[in-house]
Design a protein around this motif. Structure first.
Motif, mmCIF file in Angstrom:
data_model
loop_
_atom_site.group_PDB
_atom_site.id
_atom_site.type_symbol
_atom_site.label_atom_id
_atom_site.label_comp_id
_atom_site.label_asym_id
_atom_site.label_seq_id
_atom_site.Cartn_x
_atom_site.Cartn_y
_atom_site.Cartn_z
ATOM 1 N N LYS A 473 0.849 -1.184 0.000
ATOM 2 C CA LYS A 473 0.000 0.000 0.000
ATOM 3 C C LYS A 473 0.888 1.238 0.000
ATOM 4 O O LYS A 473 2.096 1.174 0.215
ATOM 5 C CB LYS A 473 -0.925 0.010 1.215
ATOM 6 N N GLY A 474 0.222 2.398 -0.200
ATOM 7 C CA GLY A 474 0.925 3.663 -0.119
ATOM 8 C C GLY A 474 1.970 3.792 -1.199
ATOM 9 O O GLY A 474 1.716 3.533 -2.382
ATOM 10 N N GLU A 475 3.156 4.199 -0.798
ATOM 11 C CA GLU A 475 4.219 4.469 -1.756
ATOM 12 C C GLU A 475 4.666 3.220 -2.495
ATOM 13 O O GLU A 475 5.165 3.297 -3.608
ATOM 14 C CB GLU A 475 5.416 5.083 -1.046
ATOM 15 N N CYS A 514 -5.151 4.468 -3.550
ATOM 16 C CA CYS A 514 -4.419 5.598 -2.954
ATOM 17 C C CYS A 514 -5.205 6.908 -3.017
ATOM 18 O O CYS A 514 -5.213 7.675 -2.054
ATOM 19 C CB CYS A 514 -3.074 5.768 -3.656
ATOM 20 N N VAL A 664 -0.209 9.902 1.533
ATOM 21 C CA VAL A 664 -0.756 9.250 0.336
ATOM 22 C C VAL A 664 -1.670 10.240 -0.390
ATOM 23 O O VAL A 664 -2.460 10.927 0.254
ATOM 24 C CB VAL A 664 -1.549 7.993 0.754
ATOM 25 N N PRO A 665 -1.577 10.347 -1.707
ATOM 26 C CA PRO A 665 -0.717 9.616 -2.647
ATOM 27 C C PRO A 665 0.597 10.311 -2.963
ATOM 28 O O PRO A 665 1.342 9.856 -3.834
ATOM 29 C CB PRO A 665 -1.593 9.547 -3.886
ATOM 30 N N THR A 668 4.005 8.563 -3.002
ATOM 31 C CA THR A 668 4.454 7.766 -4.150
ATOM 32 C C THR A 668 5.606 8.457 -4.849
ATOM 33 O O THR A 668 6.532 7.808 -5.356
ATOM 34 C CB THR A 668 3.289 7.558 -5.127
#
Length: 922
Positions: A473-475, A514, A664-665, A668
């Motif tokens: 999840k996330g980045e 995200c 988030v996001p 990323t």
């Protein structure tokens, strides 16, 4: 045994009656001899495989006899025959005749034989004799006494023998000298084309009971006419009986080699082609093939043909075994949905193969005729015909077996790609077959592509798709969540198309997970409509590469555009990048200057005594006291103070840093590694600003002392001279350091940060997807690091630069000591003057007695001042020499750097060529 004896007696009686009318002119011994010969010949014919090439229909045979009688003007006989036949045909049960058409056919042949002998002249006796034999009756035998005159008639004995046995005449007797042709004709019951060149004439002779005068067998017809006397003729033999013995040996060999009839072999081959052992043809585990046992006597040509035909059964066995094995293991990870589709496609092809075998098995029930005469002969099945029927199935089965061998260790996209490579074939049959097979095999793969591109769903239970999913999840979702598996990428999908497919599905998942956005669904529907397809299952298939590319292109364009709009408008990506530039890269000048002023005293303390909460308060004060207060509150709330790990002896300046929290996001793009690189840049720029701040502070200290220089006019010349020399040396060194720091800071802030930011803005505007945005930001960050001497290739320069920074900070401390000493000296001098005036007004004061500090203060103060200034001068000389040496090394390394912008730094630092002339490059 009783039936066989009865049949033998009937044949003997029939031969006796047929030849009794001819035995009047012969002696009893000669007549008995001829009857024995005729009986042997009749039994040989009856025991052979020779059969008439007409349909076994008793009704048709009866109608033929009635027509024959009617055409001869015997209508009453025809009616009588019809009445007798109806009674004969209606009789069933015990005592009835089963094979009625054979009885009628024999009666017809005998009748034609008798009528032909009555009406023909002596000159056509041989033709009648031979036609009788050909039509199925018993041949007449020639008189042995006249055999010598007629021996040339049968100069081609093999031709006559073959005609009698097969019921076929041939005007090309040399064909029979080839044993293979003879064996083939005997085995198949059908003559070779060369053997049957005179088939029309002979068939006419078979039906009419009349021979063909055009046959080469009857070249000696004139001699026969000349030697015929109305008796029985015998066929002459050569003196050594070579031809007769050779013919008998050949006949015996044929009988020995044909232990198994062709009908049985055909049925066994059909069984073998279904993977079943037949009566004679069985699967041999040792040779891994279907074959006839060595004990079965068949011609070598027949054995070879059986082996070739049974190759289809061996291939079928391999394909069927693969299907059974795969389906037994399903659902297993090493089979997968593509493997299951492959098995289903193979099973469909085998179903068509079963239908063909069913048709062939029906035809195999019909007997193989010896001579082809009517259209009904097309219903039988011989080995030769079977080879023609098996031509196309053999090609397909070989392809399927080849694919089975190739795909045993493959699955998913790798399996589809391997099958696709075999589809590149010039044969239209093979190409169409592979296309049909691939359409079934690739259907699960294309469904995975459709689901991924339009819905972002990775329906890959058995890891068959060329897109791999990793939980995250996330980045991590964009960078590490999904990747291409080159091993599963089929060859009919290019690498660029696969990358677009991967990115499109990643974009959908990024928006859904995200960004918590659902606008991608409308974009996917619009993309499907623009590409001319639908979002339902089965919309794509093999061979529709253009449609696939169109769908992926339209989906990628719309979904990526929607993602970029969300990043820029909803999450304000550009504003966050600008905030990082202004605060972490120290682009907000008033904020940085005020922050450094208020945190300077605090950061001068040991690192382990500094409170991060107090620094956070000071940061907030700097924000409120500068133009930073007008920024978006969401951006300011993300700015935080971060204290790095410190060692013993570190000061606050060494561990202080600013951090920007990306959620988030945005994380990323601004990952932990990226923020770590921003921290490196911040530490470098913060130290550069600290050095600049130190030089500015030194200047502030130095400038007020120039006003108080008139106080030193009253000092002794030695003190005044030493003070002037030290102050001048300090000023010159400060100018040199300030020149270096100012130009370096200008280079970093304008030629590095601003130029990189301008390029990043341009790349950000043209970025079409998140990958382009990430790539643009990576180039921006990499450019700053390389140009700021923070890259791996500039580590030597970086270390030298930091030594220079430390040396400048040492200079600041020495400058502070110098002017603090000057200030103290000025204060002591003023105090000394007041004390001297006081001592004159109070001569009895104890403090003014000789030897006291006041009486000796000026002299001691002067001595101490000279000593202090000399020490400072020596320290400044040491710092100046070290600084010059380091600066010379730093400047000398700039021209050899690979980055071209570092050469502009050299130009700025040495634009007057002062350093080049002072220290010329060797």
């Amino acid at each position: 045994m009783e039936d066989d004896q009865r049949v033998s007696d009937l044949v003997k009686e029939l031969v006796h009656r047929l030849l009794s009318s001819r035995s009047d002119s012969q002696t009893p011994t000669s007549s008995h001899h001829h009857q024995q010969q005729a009986l042997k010949y009749a039994i040989r014919i009856l025991s052979s495989r020779m059969t008439p090439s007409i349909s076994s229909d008793s009704t048709a045979m009866a109608e033929s006899i009635k027509r024959h009688l009617a055409t001869q003007g015997k209508s009453s006989d025809a009616l009588t025959f019809a009445d007798l036949y109806s009674k004969f045909d209606s009789k069933t049960g015990p005592g009835s005749v089963n094979n009625k058409w054979s009885v009628l056919y024999m009666l017809k042949v005998i009748s034609e034989d008798r009528s032909n002998r009555k009406v023909r002249s002596d000159s056509r006796v041989l033709t009648g004799l031979f036609a009788s034999a050909v039509s199925g009756g018993l041949p007449a035998l020639f008189d042995a006494d006249r055999a010598d005159d007629n021996s040339r008639v049968f100069g081609e004995r093999e031709t006559a023998g073959k005609s009698w046995r097969d019921g076929v005449g041939n005007d090309n007797s040399r064909v029979l000298h080839d044993p293979e042709v003879v064996g083939k004709s005997w085995s198949d019951g059908v003559g070779n084309d060369r053997v049957l060149r005179g088939r029309g004439a002979l068939e006419k002779g078979w039906g009419d009971g009349v021979g063909n005068d055009n046959s080469r067998v009857f070249r000696g017809r004139g001699m026969l006419e000349k030697g015929w006397n109305g008796g029985v003729l015998m066929v002459s033999k050569d003196p050594e009986n070579i031809r007769d013995r050779a013919y008998m040996e050949f006949t015996s060999l044929i009988k020995e080699e044909n232990e198994v009839t062709e009908e049985v072999l055909v049925r066994d081959v059909l069984y073998a082609c279904q993977g079943i052992d037949g009566k004679f043809v069985k699967f041999d585990e040792k040779v891994d093939a279907y074959a006839l046992p060595d004990g079965v006597r068949v011609p070598r040509a027949t054995r070879i043909m059986v082996r070739k035909l049974c190759e289809l059964g061996w291939l079928f066995r391999k394909v069927k075994g693969y299907i059974s094995e795969s389906m037994d293991r399903f659902p297993a990870e090493d089979v997968g949905t593509v493997g299951q589709a492959f098995c289903a496609a193979l099973q469909d092809e085998l179903s068509e193969y079963y239908k063909l075998l069913a048709v062939l098995e029906v035809q195999s029930m019909n007997p193989i005729p010896l001579v082809s005469e009517t259209a009904t002969s097309g219903n039988y099945l011989s080995l030769r015909r079977l080879s023609v029927w098996f031509a196309e199935p053999m090609v397909k089965m070989r392809l399927m077996a080849l694919l089975v061998d190739t795909c045993k260790v493959l699955k998913g996209g790798a399996m589809a790609g391997a099958i696709h490579m075999h589809a590149q074939h010039g044969d239209p049959l093979v190409h169409e077959f592979m296309k049909r097979l691939l359409h079934r095999v690739t259907s699960p793969l294309f469904e995975m592509v459709r689901s991924w591109v339009l819905e972002g769903e990775l329906e890959d239970i058995f890891a068959e798709f060329f897109v791999l999913g990793q939980p995250g999840k996330g980045e991590c979702l964009w960078r590490e969540g999904y990747s291409l598996h080159d091993g599963m990428l089929p060859s009919f999908i290019s690498q660029s198309l696969a990358q677009r497919i991967l990115r499109t599905g990643k974009s959908i998942n990024f928006l859904r997970v995200c960004c918590e956005d659902r606008g991608w669904a409308d974009a996917a529907t619009e993309a499907a409509a623009a590409a001319g397809t639908t979002t339902t299952r089965g919309a794509l298939g093999y061979g529709e590469t253009n449609a696939l590319e169109s769908l992926v292109t339209e989906a990628a364009k719309r979904i990526d555009k929607h993602l970029m709009d969300v990043m820029h408008k909803q999450y304000k990506f550009k504003e966050h990048c600008l905030a990082i530039k202004r605060y972490l890269l120290l682009g907000q000048g008033d904020f940085v200057q005020y922050l450094m002023d208020i945190v300077g005293p605090e950061l001068s303390e040991p690192a382990n005594t500094i409170s991060s909460f107090k620094l956070a308060g000071l940061l907030e004060s700097a924000i409120r006291s500068s133009n930073a207060q007008y920024d978006d509150r969401d951006i300011l709330d993300r700015l935080r103070v971060k204290m790095m790990a410190h060692n013993t002896g570190d000061r606050g300046w060494d561990v202080f840093s600013l951090d920007y929290e990306a959620t988030v996001p945005l994380n990323t793009v601004f990952t932990e590694s990226v923020m770590g690189r921003y921290l490196r840049i911040f530490n470098f720029l913060w130290k550069l600003r600290r050095v600049e701040h130190a030089l500015i502070g030194a200047w502030k200290t130095m400038k007020p002392n120039s006003v108080t220089s008139h106080f030193f006019n009253k000092l002794q010349n030695a003190v005044r001279l030493q003070l002037l020399m030290t102050s001048r040396k300090c000023q010159v060194l400060w100018d040199d350091m300030n020149h270096f720091v100012t130009n370096l800071q200008y280079y970093i802030m304008f030629e590095v940060l601003e130029v990189s930011w301008s390029k990043f803005l341009n790349e950000m505007e043209v970025a079409k997807d998140l990958d382009d945005l990430l790539a643009a930001h990576e180039i921006y960050l990499h450019s700053i690091i390389e140009k700021s001497l923070l890259g791996e290739r500039s580590q030597t320069l970086y270390k030298t630069l930091f030594v220079l920074f430390d040396l400048i900070l040492r200079f600041r401390s020495h400058a502070d000591r110098l002017y603090e000493g000057i200030h103290e000296f000025q204060a002591k001098t003023t105090e000394s003057s007041r004390d001297k005036s006081k001592s004159r007004s109070h001569p009895n004061d104890k403090t003014s007695k000789p030897g006291s500090w006041v009486s000796e203060g000026r002299k001691a103060l002067t001595q101490r001042a000279i000593e202090f200034l000399r020490n400072i001068e020596q320290d400044l000389d040491g710092i100046g020499k070290e600084y010059s040496s380091l600066l010379e090394g730093f400047i000398s390394q700039l021209p050899v750097q690979k980055h071209i912008d570092l050469k502009f730094l050299l130009f700025r630092l040495d634009f007057t060529e002062f350093y080049s002339r002072m220290h010329p490059l060797k």
